[in-house]
Design a protein around this motif. Structure first.
Motif, short mmCIF file in Angstrom:
data_model
loop_
_atom_site.label_atom_id
_atom_site.label_comp_id
_atom_site.label_asym_id
_atom_site.label_seq_id
_atom_site.Cartn_x
_atom_site.Cartn_y
_atom_site.Cartn_z
N THR A 51 -18.46 12.40 -26.53
CA THR A 51 -17.62 13.53 -26.11
C THR A 51 -16.43 13.05 -25.29
N GLY A 52 -16.64 12.05 -24.44
CA GLY A 52 -15.56 11.55 -23.59
C GLY A 52 -14.48 10.84 -24.38
N LEU A 53 -14.87 9.99 -25.34
CA LEU A 53 -13.88 9.28 -26.15
C LEU A 53 -13.06 10.25 -26.99
N PHE A 54 -13.74 11.24 -27.58
CA PHE A 54 -13.01 12.22 -28.39
C PHE A 54 -12.05 13.04 -27.54
N GLY A 55 -12.55 13.61 -26.45
CA GLY A 55 -11.72 14.47 -25.61
C GLY A 55 -10.57 13.73 -24.95
N ASN A 56 -10.84 12.55 -24.42
CA ASN A 56 -9.79 11.79 -23.73
C ASN A 56 -8.79 11.21 -24.71
N SER A 57 -9.23 10.80 -25.91
CA SER A 57 -8.29 10.31 -26.92
C SER A 57 -7.35 11.42 -27.35
N LEU A 58 -7.90 12.61 -27.55
CA LEU A 58 -7.07 13.76 -27.91
C LEU A 58 -6.10 14.09 -26.78
N SER A 59 -6.58 14.06 -25.55
CA SER A 59 -5.73 14.34 -24.39
C SER A 59 -4.61 13.32 -24.28
N GLN A 60 -4.95 12.04 -24.46
CA GLN A 60 -3.94 10.99 -24.37
C GLN A 60 -2.88 11.15 -25.45
N TRP A 61 -3.30 11.51 -26.65
CA TRP A 61 -2.35 11.73 -27.75
C TRP A 61 -1.41 12.89 -27.43
N VAL A 62 -1.96 13.96 -26.87
CA VAL A 62 -1.13 15.10 -26.49
C VAL A 62 -0.13 14.70 -25.41
N PHE A 63 -0.60 14.02 -24.36
CA PHE A 63 0.27 13.65 -23.25
C PHE A 63 1.37 12.68 -23.67
N LEU A 64 1.06 11.76 -24.60
CA LEU A 64 2.02 10.74 -24.99
C LEU A 64 3.00 11.18 -26.07
N THR A 65 2.55 12.07 -26.94
CA THR A 65 3.40 12.42 -28.10
C THR A 65 3.88 13.87 -28.12
N SER A 100 6.15 13.25 -12.92
CA SER A 100 5.26 12.35 -12.19
C SER A 100 3.79 12.69 -12.47
N THR A 101 3.49 13.99 -12.55
CA THR A 101 2.12 14.40 -12.85
C THR A 101 1.69 13.88 -14.22
N HIS A 102 2.62 13.90 -15.18
CA HIS A 102 2.32 13.40 -16.52
C HIS A 102 1.98 11.91 -16.47
N ARG A 124 5.36 20.84 -20.66
CA ARG A 124 5.17 20.23 -19.35
C ARG A 124 3.72 20.39 -18.90
N PRO A 125 3.07 19.28 -18.49
CA PRO A 125 1.68 19.38 -18.07
C PRO A 125 1.55 19.97 -16.68
#
Length: 336
Positions: free
Chosen positions: A28-42, A49-51, A333-334
């Motif tokens: 669950t952590g790898l899926f959720g955090n990978s998806l979050s990282q993709w959203v934040f980066l792309t 700064s929060t981003h 904006r996050p």
């Protein structure tokens, strides 16, 4: 077989429940955090700064989740492996060590996020005239830096550098000295669970970081609440009430996460080091069991962050909704 090997015996909780929990948290952590990282980066236009803090937080979360399978395998097979076997060394370095280092980094970044969220709204141009010169300097100079993306990048790199600079010598010392001493036969033994002197000192330093992080978040939350009371007595902020409420909610959730996941671990760790000196095998096994459960609870926080993003942040939720509905999103904006 040495006395330490026969004294330390894994229970059903350690050998069955913990591996299952770690594997579940890993998936669950790898899926959720990978998806979050993709959203934040792309999918996020303006880099705030929060981003920057969130990107590094998710990176630390991914490292924690990547170490979880090694922890699960250790509890499942550690009592069958030899102490000096390759498997034992791998799960020790890639499991225990990697997970703890990444947890400490994520804790510090959580602290910077709390300060950044507080600093984003508390600005010198909105302070009442009764504000002291000291407070204006604090709000205008120190907190201002936490709102700057360049400062956020440097601070996160500095965190990684300092933590790695501390932990690498510990790894070298452990490999050259601690791991070669003693008469342990099995991988699951007293030394692995308790650590030798240097390892225990490093563990106490890490525990101090947890206390520091909790103190920073707690201070940020109550400073924001105090600031909000002060400014409400001087001006009308009806239009900003929702924004202030959102920031206060974010700080409160970070505080609760630290309270539930990390505070029991940080309180018990020093007690554990004191009580483990007793040679009572039954008591020692209970202490190790509690330590392992609290460590698992602390690592679980890394798997829950994507859920927190989804529940608390409307822009993150909207981004995911647009992704699944094949809608285009721009300049997201996050965190408000």
């Amino acid at each position: 077989m040495s006395n330490n090997s026969t004294c330390i015996q894994p229970s059903m909780t350690s050998s069955i429940a913990l591996p299952i929990i770690y594997i579940f948290l890993c998936i669950t952590g790898l899926f959720g955090n990978s998806l979050s990282q993709w959203v934040f980066l792309t999918k996020i236009g303006k880099k705030t700064s929060t981003h920057i803090y969130l990107v590094h937080l998710v990176t630390a979360n991914l490292l924690v989740c990547s170490a979880m399978p090694f922890m699960g395998i250790y509890f499942l097979k550690g009592f069958q492996w030899e102490y000096r076997s390759t498997q034992c060394r791998v799960v020790n370095f890639l499991g225990t060590l990697s997970m703890h280092v990444s947890m400490f980094v994520s804790l510090l970044i959580l602290s910077w996020i709390a300060i950044s969220r507080y600093a984003t709204l508390v600005k010198t141009d909105s302070l009442p005239e009764t504000t002291s010169c000291y407070e204006k300097i604090f709000y205008g100079r120190l907190l201002k830096k936490f709102r700057q993306p360049n400062f956020a990048k440097k601070l996160c790199i500095y965190i990684w550098g300092v933590v790695l600079g501390i932990i690498i010598p510990v790894i070298i010392y452990y490999s050259a000295v601690e791991a070669t001493e003693g008469e342990e036969i099995l991988c699951y033994n007293r030394k692995m669970e308790l650590g030798a002197m240097i390892s225990q000192i490093a563990g106490l330093i890490g525990t101090a970081f947890i206390g520091f992080s909790f103190l920073v978040v707690l201070t940020s939350y109550y400073s924001f609440a105090s600031y909000l009371r002060k400014i409400r007595t001087c001006t009308s902020i009806v239009e900003k009430d929702l924004t202030y409420s959102s920031v206060r909610k974010h700080l409160l959730v970070i505080q609760i996460l630290l309270l539930v996941c990390f505070l029991p671990y940080s309180i018990f760790k020093p007690i554990f080091y004191v009580l483990q000196q007793n040679n009572n095998c039954k008591q020692l096994n209970y202490l190790i069991e509690i330590k392992n459960i609290l460590t698992c609870l602390a690592s679980a926080r890394s798997s829950t962050d994507p859920i927190i993003f989804l529940l608390l942040d409307k822009t993150f939720k909207k981004t995911l909704y647009n992704l699944f509905t094949k809608s285009d999103t721009t300049d997201i904006r996050p965190y408000g």
